[in-house]
Design a protein around this motif. Sequence first.
Motif, PDB file in Angstrom:
ATOM      1  N   LEU A  67      40.552 -38.150 -27.080  1.00  0.00           N
ATOM      2  CA  LEU A  67      41.431 -39.317 -27.048  1.00  0.00           C
ATOM      3  C   LEU A  67      42.019 -39.480 -28.437  1.00  0.00           C
ATOM      4  O   LEU A  67      41.304 -39.770 -29.393  1.00  0.00           O
ATOM      5  CB  LEU A  67      40.634 -40.541 -26.616  1.00  0.00           C
ATOM      6  CG  LEU A  67      39.908 -40.365 -25.276  1.00  0.00           C
ATOM      7  CD1 LEU A  67      38.924 -41.481 -25.040  1.00  0.00           C
ATOM      8  CD2 LEU A  67      40.900 -40.252 -24.120  1.00  0.00           C
ATOM      9  N   THR A  68      43.319 -39.279 -28.540  1.00  0.00           N
ATOM     10  CA  THR A  68      43.957 -39.106 -29.842  1.00  0.00           C
ATOM     11  C   THR A  68      44.960 -40.206 -30.133  1.00  0.00           C
ATOM     12  O   THR A  68      45.748 -40.584 -29.264  1.00  0.00           O
ATOM     13  CB  THR A  68      44.668 -37.736 -29.896  1.00  0.00           C
ATOM     14  OG1 THR A  68      43.714 -36.712 -29.591  1.00  0.00           O
ATOM     15  CG2 THR A  68      45.267 -37.487 -31.270  1.00  0.00           C
ATOM     16  N   ASP A  69      44.914 -40.694 -31.351  1.00  0.00           N
ATOM     17  CA  ASP A  69      45.872 -41.695 -31.830  1.00  0.00           C
ATOM     18  C   ASP A  69      46.671 -41.073 -32.958  1.00  0.00           C
ATOM     19  O   ASP A  69      46.161 -40.845 -34.050  1.00  0.00           O
ATOM     20  CB  ASP A  69      45.119 -42.937 -32.315  1.00  0.00           C
ATOM     21  CG  ASP A  69      46.024 -43.939 -33.038  1.00  0.00           C
ATOM     22  OD1 ASP A  69      47.263 -43.821 -32.912  1.00  0.00           O
ATOM     23  OD2 ASP A  69      45.489 -44.828 -33.718  1.00  0.00           O
ATOM     24  N   PHE A  70      47.952 -40.735 -32.669  1.00  0.00           N
ATOM     25  CA  PHE A  70      48.845 -40.237 -33.706  1.00  0.00           C
ATOM     26  C   PHE A  70      49.390 -41.447 -34.463  1.00  0.00           C
ATOM     27  O   PHE A  70      50.377 -42.060 -34.058  1.00  0.00           O
ATOM     28  CB  PHE A  70      49.995 -39.430 -33.096  1.00  0.00           C
ATOM     29  CG  PHE A  70      49.574 -38.128 -32.480  1.00  0.00           C
ATOM     30  CD1 PHE A  70      49.396 -36.999 -33.266  1.00  0.00           C
ATOM     31  CD2 PHE A  70      49.357 -38.024 -31.114  1.00  0.00           C
ATOM     32  CE1 PHE A  70      49.013 -35.790 -32.697  1.00  0.00           C
ATOM     33  CE2 PHE A  70      48.970 -36.836 -30.530  1.00  0.00           C
ATOM     34  CZ  PHE A  70      48.800 -35.701 -31.329  1.00  0.00           C
ATOM     35  N   GLY A  71      48.731 -41.827 -35.531  1.00  0.00           N
ATOM     36  CA  GLY A  71      49.147 -42.985 -36.304  1.00  0.00           C
ATOM     37  C   GLY A  71      50.188 -42.634 -37.344  1.00  0.00           C
ATOM     38  O   GLY A  71      50.436 -41.465 -37.638  1.00  0.00           O
TER      39      GLY A  71
ATOM     40  N   THR B  76      49.892 -43.062 -40.494  1.00  0.00           N
ATOM     41  CA  THR B  76      49.235 -42.519 -41.674  1.00  0.00           C
ATOM     42  C   THR B  76      48.188 -41.478 -41.322  1.00  0.00           C
ATOM     43  O   THR B  76      48.149 -40.403 -41.918  1.00  0.00           O
ATOM     44  CB  THR B  76      48.571 -43.653 -42.485  1.00  0.00           C
ATOM     45  OG1 THR B  76      49.539 -44.670 -42.746  1.00  0.00           O
ATOM     46  CG2 THR B  76      48.040 -43.128 -43.805  1.00  0.00           C
ATOM     47  N   PHE B  77      47.322 -41.798 -40.353  1.00  0.00           N
ATOM     48  CA  PHE B  77      46.256 -40.873 -39.970  1.00  0.00           C
ATOM     49  C   PHE B  77      46.307 -40.574 -38.478  1.00  0.00           C
ATOM     50  O   PHE B  77      46.682 -41.429 -37.662  1.00  0.00           O
ATOM     51  CB  PHE B  77      44.876 -41.461 -40.307  1.00  0.00           C
ATOM     52  CG  PHE B  77      44.581 -41.508 -41.785  1.00  0.00           C
ATOM     53  CD1 PHE B  77      44.105 -40.388 -42.456  1.00  0.00           C
ATOM     54  CD2 PHE B  77      44.794 -42.673 -42.506  1.00  0.00           C
ATOM     55  CE1 PHE B  77      43.838 -40.427 -43.814  1.00  0.00           C
ATOM     56  CE2 PHE B  77      44.534 -42.728 -43.865  1.00  0.00           C
ATOM     57  CZ  PHE B  77      44.050 -41.604 -44.521  1.00  0.00           C
ATOM     58  N   THR B  78      45.917 -39.351 -38.143  1.00  0.00           N
ATOM     59  CA  THR B  78      45.713 -38.963 -36.752  1.00  0.00           C
ATOM     60  C   THR B  78      44.221 -38.992 -36.489  1.00  0.00           C
ATOM     61  O   THR B  78      43.439 -38.339 -37.181  1.00  0.00           O
ATOM     62  CB  THR B  78      46.267 -37.553 -36.482  1.00  0.00           C
ATOM     63  OG1 THR B  78      47.688 -37.582 -36.619  1.00  0.00           O
ATOM     64  CG2 THR B  78      45.915 -37.086 -35.081  1.00  0.00           C
ATOM     65  N   LYS B  79      43.821 -39.784 -35.478  1.00  0.00           N
ATOM     66  CA  LYS B  79      42.397 -39.997 -35.198  1.00  0.00           C
ATOM     67  C   LYS B  79      42.048 -39.437 -33.816  1.00  0.00           C
ATOM     68  O   LYS B  79      42.779 -39.672 -32.858  1.00  0.00           O
ATOM     69  CB  LYS B  79      42.076 -41.490 -35.272  1.00  0.00           C
ATOM     70  CG  LYS B  79      42.325 -42.086 -36.655  1.00  0.00           C
ATOM     71  CD  LYS B  79      42.181 -43.592 -36.664  1.00  0.00           C
ATOM     72  CE  LYS B  79      43.419 -44.287 -36.123  1.00  0.00           C
ATOM     73  NZ  LYS B  79      44.580 -44.197 -37.037  1.00  0.00           N
ATOM     74  N   VAL B  80      40.954 -38.715 -33.760  1.00  0.00           N
ATOM     75  CA  VAL B  80      40.481 -38.108 -32.516  1.00  0.00           C
ATOM     76  C   VAL B  80      39.090 -38.631 -32.197  1.00  0.00           C
ATOM     77  O   VAL B  80      38.213 -38.658 -33.071  1.00  0.00           O
ATOM     78  CB  VAL B  80      40.440 -36.562 -32.627  1.00  0.00           C
ATOM     79  CG1 VAL B  80      39.787 -35.960 -31.386  1.00  0.00           C
ATOM     80  CG2 VAL B  80      41.846 -36.010 -32.796  1.00  0.00           C
ATOM     81  N   ALA B  81      38.887 -39.056 -30.954  1.00  0.00           N
ATOM     82  CA  ALA B  81      37.568 -39.464 -30.476  1.00  0.00           C
ATOM     83  C   ALA B  81      37.221 -38.604 -29.269  1.00  0.00           C
ATOM     84  O   ALA B  81      37.971 -38.565 -28.298  1.00  0.00           O
ATOM     85  CB  ALA B  81      37.560 -40.940 -30.098  1.00  0.00           C
TER      86      ALA B  81
ATOM     87  N   THR C 136      48.357 -37.745 -40.861  1.00  0.00           N
ATOM     88  CA  THR C 136      49.360 -37.367 -39.859  1.00  0.00           C
ATOM     89  C   THR C 136      50.428 -36.479 -40.493  1.00  0.00           C
ATOM     90  O   THR C 136      51.015 -36.835 -41.515  1.00  0.00           O
ATOM     91  CB  THR C 136      50.011 -38.620 -39.255  1.00  0.00           C
ATOM     92  OG1 THR C 136      49.008 -39.376 -38.583  1.00  0.00           O
ATOM     93  CG2 THR C 136      51.103 -38.254 -38.263  1.00  0.00           C
ATOM     94  N   THR C 137      50.666 -35.342 -39.880  1.00  0.00           N
ATOM     95  CA  THR C 137      51.606 -34.361 -40.446  1.00  0.00           C
ATOM     96  C   THR C 137      52.986 -34.526 -39.812  1.00  0.00           C
ATOM     97  O   THR C 137      53.553 -33.592 -39.234  1.00  0.00           O
ATOM     98  CB  THR C 137      51.070 -32.937 -40.226  1.00  0.00           C
ATOM     99  OG1 THR C 137      50.695 -32.794 -38.840  1.00  0.00           O
ATOM    100  CG2 THR C 137      49.855 -32.683 -41.094  1.00  0.00           C
ATOM    101  N   ALA C 138      53.537 -35.743 -39.931  1.00  0.00           N
ATOM    102  CA  ALA C 138      54.815 -36.055 -39.288  1.00  0.00           C
ATOM    103  C   ALA C 138      55.992 -35.312 -39.924  1.00  0.00           C
ATOM    104  O   ALA C 138      57.020 -35.100 -39.272  1.00  0.00           O
ATOM    105  CB  ALA C 138      55.064 -37.559 -39.335  1.00  0.00           C
TER     106      ALA C 138
END
Length: 465
Positions: free
Chosen positions: A7-11, A13-18, A35-37
């Motif tokens: 379950l991923t949140d492309f934020g 500033t940060f990309t978070k994976v749970a 995040t590598t935007a």
Amino acid sequence: MSNIFALTDFGSTFTKVALVETPTGRLLATAQTPTTAQTDVMLGYRSALESACSVATVSPDNIEVRAASSAGGGLSVVSIGLVEDYTAAASRQAALNAGAKVSGVLAGRLDITQLKILEDVKPDVVLFSGGTDGGQSEQVINNARLLANSIRECPIIVACNNDIAGIVADIFSETSRDVVVVPNVLPEIDVMNIEPARHAINRLFIENVIMGKGLSSATEFIENVIMPTPEAVLTAITLLSAGTDSRDGVGDVFAIDIGGATTDIHSSQANEYRSHGFRSRGPACPPVMRSVQGDLGMCWNASTVLQQDASWLNKMIHQKGLDQDRIRRACQERELNPHLKERPNYFSSSLDGLLATSCATLSIERHCGKTNVVYIPNQGVDLIKEGTDFRSTPIVLGTGGVLIHGTQGVNILEAALARQDGATLSPQSPKIVLDNRYILAAAGILATINPDAAFNLMDRELLLN
């Protein structure tokens, strides 16, 4: 047999994976990377996924992916209505609940000055409302004609007086743009109906923003992002509040997310309360609401926070023996270098606590309903309530870096609640819970797949009992 979801949140500033196991909702591991935007957001995602899989000792090949995103600035919406406190307010709330960034709210008779705002903002979507069903029509149609001649590219959602919605849609369609018609956001003067507009905004987010902002050309990204991150959080709060078919909810929930640029509040009321002794004014607010304070943040808006809450902050700075000029310079440095991580020390910790308390205090005040005493000649006084009464809310949930990465989170929220004046209908003596592992967005995404697993995840990780 269990399944594992990333379950991923492309934020921004940060990309978070749970990594979460279903149907149990057990959290196996979490990880995050910047995040590598600027290149491809999937690069940062794959790094975070690899880290999480290493911790959980599972193979990425056996994992299903679902995601939310606010990278690239998320979804920008301008809301247009006829009366600021009614149709414009309903339109704005629909956009906020959809997880959008409301870049402007225009009301009344549109003119050149207001249209210039639209030109400068360049929104991703315009949400056009005005008039209750069977109500005002002439001015709404005039606004549509003026708008159609001025903005020609972004999609428009028509959520106005149902009697003229077809006419308004035809006006916009003449300029060859994507036009979506949904039921009126304010069908009656005291009734909001924001869900159809919210769903339409969500669809346009997926179709126009995810694919249109160049965050990634990878099929995996395009197929797996299902909602904006703020909507994922609101979905989680709603599920936690109301429960599932097999699990009772916890009741009303009030969540505060203090970020670098904004402070967001998500709230869900499982029960309808009547504020005895008060007469309501304005349309009834929906039971599920999100508000965003774009001038209250820990980094990008640090100097603005100093100005917004100057009296209290100056008093506290003096009590703590801090130097005001140094505080002012530090806030300016944060605005210039919002991604710079400061080395923890007494000064930075004190500044964090003060700014966070101000952000929470002002955001709570703006989100909650208010009471006013109005004098009526020859009749005495009348007690007027505007907005939602949260006084009986049992849980206040905190998330965001400053609340969960330090030791001050609970104290910050307690202080912010204690600072509310008697006119603000804010939570009274709630239990304060911190989202220490950033699982709210993950739970909101999981709720679309398995609500019971999502509820179990929050129940276990938030330690509500």
